[in-house]
Scaffold this motif. Structure first.
Motif, short mmCIF file in Angstrom:
data_model
loop_
_atom_site.label_atom_id
_atom_site.label_comp_id
_atom_site.label_asym_id
_atom_site.label_seq_id
_atom_site.Cartn_x
_atom_site.Cartn_y
_atom_site.Cartn_z
N ASN A 395 0.86 -1.18 0.00
CA ASN A 395 0.00 0.00 0.00
C ASN A 395 0.90 1.23 0.00
N GLY A 396 0.63 2.15 -0.89
CA GLY A 396 1.48 3.32 -1.00
C GLY A 396 0.69 4.61 -1.14
N ILE A 397 1.31 5.68 -0.69
CA ILE A 397 0.76 7.03 -0.87
C ILE A 397 1.85 7.87 -1.52
N ALA A 398 1.52 8.51 -2.62
CA ALA A 398 2.53 9.27 -3.37
C ALA A 398 2.04 10.67 -3.68
N SER A 399 2.96 11.62 -3.61
CA SER A 399 2.71 12.98 -4.08
C SER A 399 3.99 13.48 -4.74
N PHE A 400 3.86 14.51 -5.56
CA PHE A 400 4.99 14.97 -6.35
C PHE A 400 5.12 16.49 -6.25
N GLN A 401 6.37 16.94 -6.26
CA GLN A 401 6.67 18.37 -6.31
C GLN A 401 7.33 18.67 -7.65
N VAL A 402 6.73 19.58 -8.39
CA VAL A 402 7.29 20.03 -9.66
C VAL A 402 7.85 21.44 -9.45
N VAL A 455 11.66 17.41 -10.54
CA VAL A 455 10.50 16.71 -9.97
C VAL A 455 10.97 15.83 -8.83
N TYR A 456 10.33 16.00 -7.69
CA TYR A 456 10.66 15.20 -6.51
C TYR A 456 9.42 14.42 -6.09
N ALA A 457 9.63 13.19 -5.62
CA ALA A 457 8.52 12.33 -5.20
C ALA A 457 8.59 12.06 -3.70
N GLU A 458 7.47 12.20 -3.06
CA GLU A 458 7.34 11.81 -1.66
C GLU A 458 6.41 10.61 -1.60
N VAL A 459 6.98 9.45 -1.34
CA VAL A 459 6.22 8.20 -1.39
C VAL A 459 6.48 7.40 -0.12
N ARG A 460 5.42 6.92 0.48
CA ARG A 460 5.53 6.03 1.62
C ARG A 460 4.80 4.73 1.27
N VAL A 461 5.44 3.61 1.61
CA VAL A 461 4.90 2.31 1.23
C VAL A 461 4.93 1.37 2.43
N SER A 468 4.61 1.64 7.50
CA SER A 468 4.85 2.43 6.30
C SER A 468 6.18 3.16 6.40
N LEU A 469 6.99 3.09 5.33
CA LEU A 469 8.31 3.71 5.30
C LEU A 469 8.48 4.54 4.03
N PRO A 470 9.39 5.53 4.06
CA PRO A 470 9.70 6.28 2.83
C PRO A 470 10.25 5.33 1.77
N PHE A 471 9.80 5.50 0.56
CA PHE A 471 10.12 4.55 -0.51
C PHE A 471 11.12 5.12 -1.52
N ILE A 472 10.98 6.40 -1.83
CA ILE A 472 11.82 7.06 -2.84
C ILE A 472 12.58 8.19 -2.16
N ASP A 473 13.84 8.36 -2.53
CA ASP A 473 14.65 9.45 -1.99
C ASP A 473 13.98 10.79 -2.33
N PRO A 474 13.46 11.50 -1.32
CA PRO A 474 12.72 12.74 -1.60
C PRO A 474 13.61 13.87 -2.09
N ASN A 475 14.92 13.74 -1.95
CA ASN A 475 15.84 14.78 -2.38
C ASN A 475 16.42 14.51 -3.77
N ARG A 476 15.98 13.46 -4.41
CA ARG A 476 16.51 13.09 -5.72
C ARG A 476 15.62 13.68 -6.82
N ASP A 477 16.24 14.47 -7.69
CA ASP A 477 15.52 15.02 -8.84
C ASP A 477 15.31 13.90 -9.85
N LEU A 478 14.07 13.44 -9.97
CA LEU A 478 13.80 12.30 -10.83
C LEU A 478 13.90 12.65 -12.32
N MET A 479 13.91 13.93 -12.65
CA MET A 479 14.10 14.32 -14.05
C MET A 479 15.52 14.01 -14.52
N LYS A 480 16.44 13.85 -13.58
CA LYS A 480 17.82 13.53 -13.93
C LYS A 480 18.09 12.03 -13.90
#
Length: 496
Positions: A395-402, A455-461, A468-480
């Motif tokens: 189960n996951g919850i995701a939001s994104f910062q552009v 673009v940064y992703a804040e995802v907990r799974v 529930s734990l953080p899933f994606i590095d929130p400081n990683r620019d996923l566009m790169k």
């Protein structure tokens, strides 16, 4: 004789085609239901036409959704092709058409991926090379009608063994995949799912006890690991198939896994001897059931009581129907002969070597998750196309910062703004889909403003009932970040 030559000789020997013909007949019916359900339940519109964005398999980003009328036509053609496969009409042409169409709509969106769809893809590929239309086909039936007796077509042994191997892979690698701590020591995710079924008749109350999860977990593990080998043993086969029936009917009733149980119940019949349909007919005949016993006499008596004109018209209609169904074989005879000639030449020249290569790929490919560090149930690297069945409840919850890199403006984006419920659920726990959606948001904003964006992703799974734990590095620019087959170091570990 060397081991390799003996191996080639045994696979090239001939066997009766009864079981293979029955497999093709039933498989065509399954194919029809698979494609017809997309039309019946509105899935064409829901999964392919309504969403404004589709997740793609790696390397297939260029596959797009065709206009609605054409897409509906594809599924109608698939239904017709499935009927032709079942009847053995334009067999290889129909198999090829269904394989292309089936592959196409499965490439439209990764979020609709199912393990049994991958199995069907592989079985369609194998059946194209196998002469499965020699028995229980329309032409075989008409030949028996005209000659007054059934012929006994032959097929090479490799045709049966390659199908048995493929079905066995689903079970065996599904069992190997269960040799993980969550399954062995926590009985997860079965404990979560069984508790939801305490209203199940007779044994539902047992599901509320923790021991139930362990009983079902270890039963499933042992079943998957050993049932394909038991099906190969003559003295164990009836018992093994009984377990197949009980196991899959129970999982069908307990868990929402679609047509997978029915596909496996039917497919495992290929493990029985090549003559099993004839033996089953003889068994029923001796007990007066089918087709020469009391049931036939009942129909014969009822038929003889019908008016003669009605019987005449019915027989005439049946002959017209059969001849009409036979016409596609006549119309497409030249093309079908070319396809059959091509497959025959390929098999005679490369058959055993190609089959050996196929076997090696099917053995090694499901093991590729061992090449990646970390818990593959968490990262899902090497998870698809590996028969990892019923292993995870995520189960996951995701939001994104552009972030506009020129102005510093930040937009917060929720997935439901662009995705349907299925896409959102799948994306929020699968890293490659998170990356695809991040690039979609970034490319969209870049096109709108002309500025560079991050673009940064804040995802907990939560995995299998854990915190529930953080899933994606929130400081990683996923566009790169570019998607590839290397380890995804931007996935955080499943521990603090």
């Amino acid at each position: 004789m060397s081991l390799w030559n003996r191996y080639k000789s045994e696979l090239s020997e001939q066997s009766p085609a009864w079981s293979l013909g029955f497999f093709r007949f039933g498989f065509g019916i399954l194919l029809f239901f698979i494609s017809a359900r997309y039309l019946q339940y509105g899935w064409v519109q829901k999964y392919f036409l309504e969403p404004g964005f589709h997740f793609k398999h790696f390397g297939f980003f260029w596959v797009g959704v065709i206009p609605g009328p054409l897409l509906y036509s594809v599924f109608i053609i698939l239904c017709i092709a499935a009927i032709f496969v079942s009847l053995g009409v334009l067999y290889r042409t129909s198999i090829f058409i269904y394989w292309v169409g089936f592959t196409y709509f499965n490439l439209l969106d990764v979020s609709t991926y199912l393990n049994h769809y991958y199995l069907i893809f592989l079985l369609l590929f194998l059946l194209f090379w196998i002469p499965a239309d020699r028995c229980f086909s329309l032409s075989h039936f008409l030949e028996a009608y005209r000659n007054g007796r059934w012929s006994i077509p032959k097929i090479p042994n490799w045709s049966l063994w390659i199908l048995r191997f493929q079905i066995g892979c689903v079970y065996f690698f599904g069992g190997l995949a269960k040799l993980v701590p969550d399954w062995l020591f926590s009985a997860q995710p079965l404990r979560i799912w069984l508790v939801r079924n305490t209203d199940f008749p007779v044994i539902g109350g047992f599901f509320s006890y923790p021991i139930a999860g362990y009983v079902f977990s270890y039963a499933g593990l042992l079943f998957d690991l050993f049932v394909p080998f038991c099906l190969l043993k003559k003295n164990l086969r009836p018992w093994a198939y009984s377990f197949v029936l009980v196991f899959h009917i129970l999982t069908w009733r307990l868990f929402p896994i679609g047509m997978f149980p029915w596909i496996m119940i039917f497919s495992t019949l290929i493990f029985f001897p090549p003559t099993w349909p004839v033996q089953a007919r003889g068994f029923l005949k001796r007990r007066g059931i089918f087709p020469y016993g009391e049931l036939r006499n009942l129909f014969k008596t009822a038929w003889n009581k019908l008016p003669v004109p009605f019987r005449f018209l019915s027989a005439k209609f049946l002959l017209i129907l059969l001849r009409t169904l036979e016409k596609p074989n006549v119309w497409g005879k030249n093309f079908e002969i070319r396809l059959e000639g091509f497959t025959s030449r390929f098999v005679s020249r490369f058959g055993i070597s190609a089959a050996t290569l196929y076997v090696l790929i099917q053995i090694l490919f499901p093991l590729r998750h061992f090449l990646y560090p970390g818990n593959h149930l968490w990262t899902e690297q090497g998870f698809r196309f590996a028969w990892h069945i019923m292993l995870i409840q995520k189960n996951g919850i995701a939001s994104f910062q552009v972030v506009n890199l020129r102005t510093g403006e930040i937009q917060y984006v929720l997935p439901e703004s662009y995705l349907n419920e299925v896409q959102k659920t799948m994306m929020s726990t699968q890293p490659d889909l998170i990356l695809q959606f991040a690039h979609f948001l970034g490319d969209r904003e870049k096109k709108r403003t002309g500025d560079d964006v991050a673009v940064y992703a804040e995802v907990r799974v939560s995995l299998n009932g854990k915190k529930s734990l953080p899933f994606i590095d929130p400081n990683r620019d996923l566009m790169k970040v570019k998607d590839d087959f290397l380890h995804k170091d931007w996935i955080l570990p499943d521990f603090k």
